[in-house]
Design an enzyme around this catalytic site. Structure first.
Site, PDB file in Angstrom:
ATOM      1  N   LYS A  33    -101.787 -12.138  80.785  1.00 29.85           N
ATOM      2  CA  LYS A  33    -101.382 -13.521  80.566  1.00 29.85           C
ATOM      3  C   LYS A  33    -101.127 -14.234  81.895  1.00 29.85           C
ATOM      4  CE  LYS A  33     -99.989 -13.134  75.779  1.00 29.85           C
ATOM      5  NZ  LYS A  33     -98.955 -13.272  74.740  1.00 29.85           N
ATOM      6  N   ARG A  80     -99.465  -4.623  73.116  1.00 35.60           N
ATOM      7  CA  ARG A  80    -100.807  -5.147  72.830  1.00 35.60           C
ATOM      8  C   ARG A  80    -101.509  -5.414  74.153  1.00 35.60           C
ATOM      9  NH1 ARG A  80    -103.328 -10.167  72.265  1.00 35.60           N
ATOM     10  NH2 ARG A  80    -104.834 -10.344  70.524  1.00 35.60           N
TER      11      ARG A  80
END
Length: 293
Positions: A215, A255
């Site tokens: 991210k 994840r």
């Protein structure tokens, strides 16, 4: 699964069957390539394959339901036939229901049932575990700056509201998984604060999923002047470090796009925790405070 594996934080591998996801959009959009990559993720250490047919990157446009079904369900069906444990990353109840019928095991809803009011009922009626992620907006608002007086307390409070709503419609508490929603309605500082307080999320008495992989806040740390220039290998190394931190906090799963590095990190934490518990048990049995050195 042996006892040691059961204590190890699970690795959820990301399979984006999309043309526009932020990290790997278009790479696995073709059905055969998507299935092949799902099998590669399993071979690399993923315990769960998270199949999604709609990008959640900031500014992405929603696809219609028929297209999302076309992308997702055949991939779920084929991977399930190959023995994969599958979560379906969707905000639509029908996509969740048809994916479960095709062999998926878990619903992963980034809106926590707020996008489609019937999603929680699908989870309740199917008995499938459901991930309730924190957010404060739809896809085109996902990167907006939101004000928090205390980001940890507010995210936990808002997750509790979603948990209560899920239980109210019949979702078993044991089937609820919480996700702090890193990167959704949060800036980099918010994300780091949430990661520093993962033990508070683990204390919610529901399984915890942490989804930090690749991210922007990681890229910004690695390359502050130009996050786009952050190397993918470095982002995966940083992600693995976050996976280790998550495992230490007791997360059920992380994840990730690169299962191999995070799987190693989580196995190391599991081994340390196992031997720490064994040492404490031995000390208690011997009536000592523990061996010196």
């Amino acid at each position: 699964m042996d006892e040691t594996a059961a204590k190890t934080t699970q690795i959820m591998g990301v399979l984006n069957v999309t043309p526009d996801s932020f990290s790997d959009g278009g790479l696995w959009f073709d059905h055969d390539r998507a299935v092949a990559h799902g099998l590669e993720l399993m071979a690399a250490g993923a315990d769960i394959i998270d199949v999604g047919g709609e990008s959640t990157r900031p500014g992405s446009a929603r696809v219609d339901e028929a297209e999302e079904l076309r992308r997702v369900v055949p991939v779920v069906r084929e991977l399930a036939a190959a023995g994969a444990v599958i979560s379906v990353d969707t905000m639509r109840a029908r996509v969740a229901a048809e994916s479960l019928a095709a062999g998926a095991h878990i619903i992963n809803d980034v809106s926590a049932g707020q996008s489609d009011p019937t999603m929680l009922s699908v989870a309740a009626e199917s008995g499938a575990p459901i991930v309730l992620m924190h957010w404060r907006g739809y896809l085109d608002q996902a990167s907006a700056t939101f004000h928090y007086d205390d980001v940890v307390a507010e995210v936990i409070s808002e997750l509790r509201t979603r948990i209560d709503e899920a239980i109210a419609v019949g979702v078993e508490p044991a089937n609820i998984i919480v996700d702090p929603g890193l990167g959704f309605s949060k800036n980099a500082e918010h994300n780091w604060q949430l990661l520093s307080a993962l033990d508070e999320f683990a204390a919610l008495d529901h399984r915890l999923l942490v989804a930090a992989s690749r991210k922007r806040f990681i890229a910004s740390l690695l390359s502050p002047d130009d996050p786009i220039q952050a190397e993918q290998a470095a982002k995966d190394q940083a992600t693995a470090t976050i996976s280790a931190i998550s495992a230490q906090a007791g997360a059920w799963a992380v994840r990730v796009h690169d299962p191999a590095t995070s799987a190693v990190a989580c196995k190391v934490i599991a081994a340390v925790r196992e031997h720490s518990a064994a040492a404490a048990h031995s000390a208690a049995d011997s009536g000592t405070e523990g061996a010196g050195r």
